[in-house]
Design a protein around this motif. Sequence first.
Motif, PDB file in Angstrom:
ATOM      1  N   LEU A  70       2.095   2.263  -3.529  1.00 32.22           N
ATOM      2  CA  LEU A  70       1.161   2.673  -4.576  1.00 32.22           C
ATOM      3  C   LEU A  70       1.240   4.165  -4.856  1.00 32.22           C
ATOM      4  O   LEU A  70       1.021   4.602  -5.983  1.00 32.22           O
ATOM      5  N   ARG A  71       1.542   4.954  -3.836  1.00 31.43           N
ATOM      6  CA  ARG A  71       1.608   6.401  -4.042  1.00 31.43           C
ATOM      7  C   ARG A  71       2.947   6.831  -4.641  1.00 31.43           C
ATOM      8  O   ARG A  71       3.085   7.964  -5.085  1.00 31.43           O
ATOM      9  N   LEU A  95       0.824  -1.208   0.000  1.00 31.52           N
ATOM     10  CA  LEU A  95       0.000   0.000   0.000  1.00 31.52           C
ATOM     11  C   LEU A  95       0.859   1.258   0.000  1.00 31.52           C
ATOM     12  O   LEU A  95       0.522   2.248  -0.653  1.00 31.52           O
ATOM     13  N   ALA A 107     -11.540  -2.913  -5.413  1.00 31.81           N
ATOM     14  CA  ALA A 107     -12.194  -1.652  -5.036  1.00 31.81           C
ATOM     15  C   ALA A 107     -11.155  -0.546  -4.852  1.00 31.81           C
ATOM     16  O   ALA A 107     -11.353   0.590  -5.304  1.00 31.81           O
ATOM     17  N   MET A 108     -10.063  -0.875  -4.181  1.00 32.45           N
ATOM     18  CA  MET A 108      -9.029   0.131  -3.960  1.00 32.45           C
ATOM     19  C   MET A 108      -8.409   0.570  -5.278  1.00 32.45           C
ATOM     20  O   MET A 108      -8.195   1.767  -5.519  1.00 32.45           O
ATOM     21  N   ALA A 109      -8.116  -0.392  -6.148  1.00 35.15           N
ATOM     22  CA  ALA A 109      -7.487  -0.062  -7.424  1.00 35.15           C
ATOM     23  C   ALA A 109      -8.384   0.846  -8.257  1.00 35.15           C
ATOM     24  O   ALA A 109      -7.919   1.830  -8.847  1.00 35.15           O
ATOM     25  N   HIS A 110      -9.648   0.533  -8.305  1.00 30.87           N
ATOM     26  CA  HIS A 110     -10.557   1.369  -9.085  1.00 30.87           C
ATOM     27  C   HIS A 110     -10.675   2.762  -8.493  1.00 30.87           C
ATOM     28  O   HIS A 110     -10.825   3.752  -9.236  1.00 30.87           O
ATOM     29  N   SER A 111     -10.611   2.855  -7.167  1.00 32.24           N
ATOM     30  CA  SER A 111     -10.681   4.183  -6.550  1.00 32.24           C
ATOM     31  C   SER A 111      -9.463   5.029  -6.910  1.00 32.24           C
ATOM     32  O   SER A 111      -9.519   6.257  -6.870  1.00 32.24           O
ATOM     33  N   LEU A 112      -8.366   4.367  -7.263  1.00 33.78           N
ATOM     34  CA  LEU A 112      -7.141   5.066  -7.670  1.00 33.78           C
ATOM     35  C   LEU A 112      -7.003   5.130  -9.192  1.00 33.78           C
ATOM     36  O   LEU A 112      -5.947   5.506  -9.701  1.00 33.78           O
ATOM     37  N   ARG A 160     -11.748  -8.687  -3.352  1.00 37.09           N
ATOM     38  CA  ARG A 160     -12.726  -7.600  -3.440  1.00 37.09           C
ATOM     39  C   ARG A 160     -12.095  -6.267  -3.017  1.00 37.09           C
ATOM     40  O   ARG A 160     -12.291  -5.226  -3.674  1.00 37.09           O
ATOM     41  N   ALA A 161     -11.302  -6.273  -1.922  1.00 34.99           N
ATOM     42  CA  ALA A 161     -10.678  -5.045  -1.424  1.00 34.99           C
ATOM     43  C   ALA A 161      -9.654  -4.508  -2.423  1.00 34.99           C
ATOM     44  O   ALA A 161      -9.567  -3.295  -2.650  1.00 34.99           O
ATOM     45  N   ILE A 162      -8.875  -5.401  -3.035  1.00 31.89           N
ATOM     46  CA  ILE A 162      -7.867  -4.957  -4.001  1.00 31.89           C
ATOM     47  C   ILE A 162      -8.536  -4.289  -5.200  1.00 31.89           C
ATOM     48  O   ILE A 162      -8.114  -3.214  -5.655  1.00 31.89           O
TER      49      ILE A 162
END
Length: 644
Positions: free
Chosen positions: A554-555, A551, A593-598, A589-591
């Motif tokens: 990613l930034r 995590l 959702a997080m990826a799409h949010s970014l 599911r979490a991966i």
Amino acid sequence: MASQPPAAPPAREKLPKNRPLVSAPAPLGRVLPYVLFAAALVGAALTVVFSQGHYGLSWLTLALFLAATLVGAREIARLRQAAHVHELVMEGAHGGIWAWNPVTKKLHASPRLLAILGYPENSLTDSEAWLALMHPDDVARYSRAVADHLKGITDHFYCEYRVRHHNGDYRWIASRGIAVRNRHGVATLMAGSVTEITERKQDEERIHYLAHHDQLTGLPNRLLLAVHLPQALRRAKREGSRVAVLFVDLDRFKNINDSLGHNVGDRILHTAAGRLRQALRESDSIVRQGGDEFIVILSDLQSSAQAAQVGAKLLEAVAQPYQEGDHAFFLTASIGVAVYPDDGKDMDTLLRNADTAMYAGKSAGGNTVHFYTGALNERLQSRVYVERRLHQALDNGEFSLYYQPQIDIASGRLVGAEALLRWHDGEQMVPPDSFIPIAEESGLIVPIGQWVLDTAIAQAAAWHRAWGERQGLPPRIAINLSARQFWGGGLAEHILERLGAEGLPASAIELEITESVLLRQEGDSLAELRRLEGSGLGLSLDDFGTGYSSLSYLRLLPIDTLKIDKSFIAALDEHTVEAETSDALAIVRAIIAMAHSLNFQVVAEGVESTGQLALLRDLNCDSYQGYLESRPLPAAEFAARYLG
């Protein structure tokens, strides 16, 4: 002053065995003044006797008397001057003179010699007094050197030894001498000189210490290991005991040097070395192999279990926190153990097997004591074989690229393909997980990785030309990069040059990386990635979810795609209701959702069943690859199936 020196005395003219070391007047020269003086006395007497009427004789006698007196006085003056010169020479050389009678044991020591040792005159009158001042460890060597010269075995006497100074300290001296012998060859006198060499000996000891010890930790180095380990093995063979060799390597110590600097790393290494030394018995030995590696020798063992106990103590010693300023640091170690005679009967075999065991423990996660086994040796031999063959494989054209399609989940359309390296070793196809880790460790991944880049870009360009003429843009080709390819710099420049040479747009290529590109400071990998991303290449983060700090990276990484590791996909089971609430499903599911949010695209790897695909579709995963669609295919077969 009665063993041979470590180095021969300065070359000089060979002396007869009956000639003293210090030259002296010949026998006639010594007695001539006295003969002439006696003649003068006789002449004077004759002058008196014959003075009445014998003037010719008396004048002749008087002339003889005067001549004798003059010659004798001059000879005596010459002898005194020679003695004075000799004394000055010895004083200038900081030496002293001695003479010893082998029969009576009487000893004469010059004032200068006594001054060197701080004793008053006439305090050393015989050889027993001299031997009483000698260091006990040197007496036998000194006595042997004296005896060899008295027997005529050596042409001269020379010995370096220690003598107790009047203040109680021992001083090193170099003693030289030669015997005077009678006509039967028996020594009747030995005489020579003494020079203090304490400072030279101290310099030699310092040089010897520096040559055999590590300057940072103060521990012995491999030169002393080559002495201590064979000695321990010989003793164990003689006594029927065991010897254990422990190869100790600090886990991930390079991260400390990279993040905190080498000065802090050196201080921590010095502390760790001291702790290891304190955890051992006095009879045990430890040397610094180099870097963050140490070798421990445990001698006089009765069982291998004792080595395991010591290994546990060493792990505990290393694991104590290290304080630097306001920060505490923690270390672990990997320890490999080889035991004599079970795992080897010579130094080289034991060291090699202990090293093999250490690497096996490190591969298992570290912070462990791992004993050598025959199976480890088989794996090592296999690794050596693979590495040797890898060197030849590139030159022999044994590598090829296979391509696995990536399919859009919503439309079922081909959107990309991952280029995967394959190795044909003769008739055998070597599995990638058998040779790629070895290529990474050995550094061969760099030339192999460049071949993969050049070959994949050339293939993509060929497909781009053929596909573009009929159906528009072809699928984007994904190429894996190793973190080691970034270390030397220039990777982005090479990729962009190859794209330009092939006339291929940057958007036709996607580069797959892992988080490990940021774990090393060699080369500016982040700057290289940003340049590639800015040039239009796609960047995807491979094996997401299996790294150290996914995590947080990613930034930092300029990526546009996440690839979910196949281990999470394999855990999805569409046949059970529990799959809806399983940990694997929750992670996937979490991966997504997080990826799409970014605003990242998501690719699922290792999809092998329709049920897994259905779950991914429900979770809005973007695309997938795996055996459900196709195994990786050779370029021609891939083109025939997907580009025809």
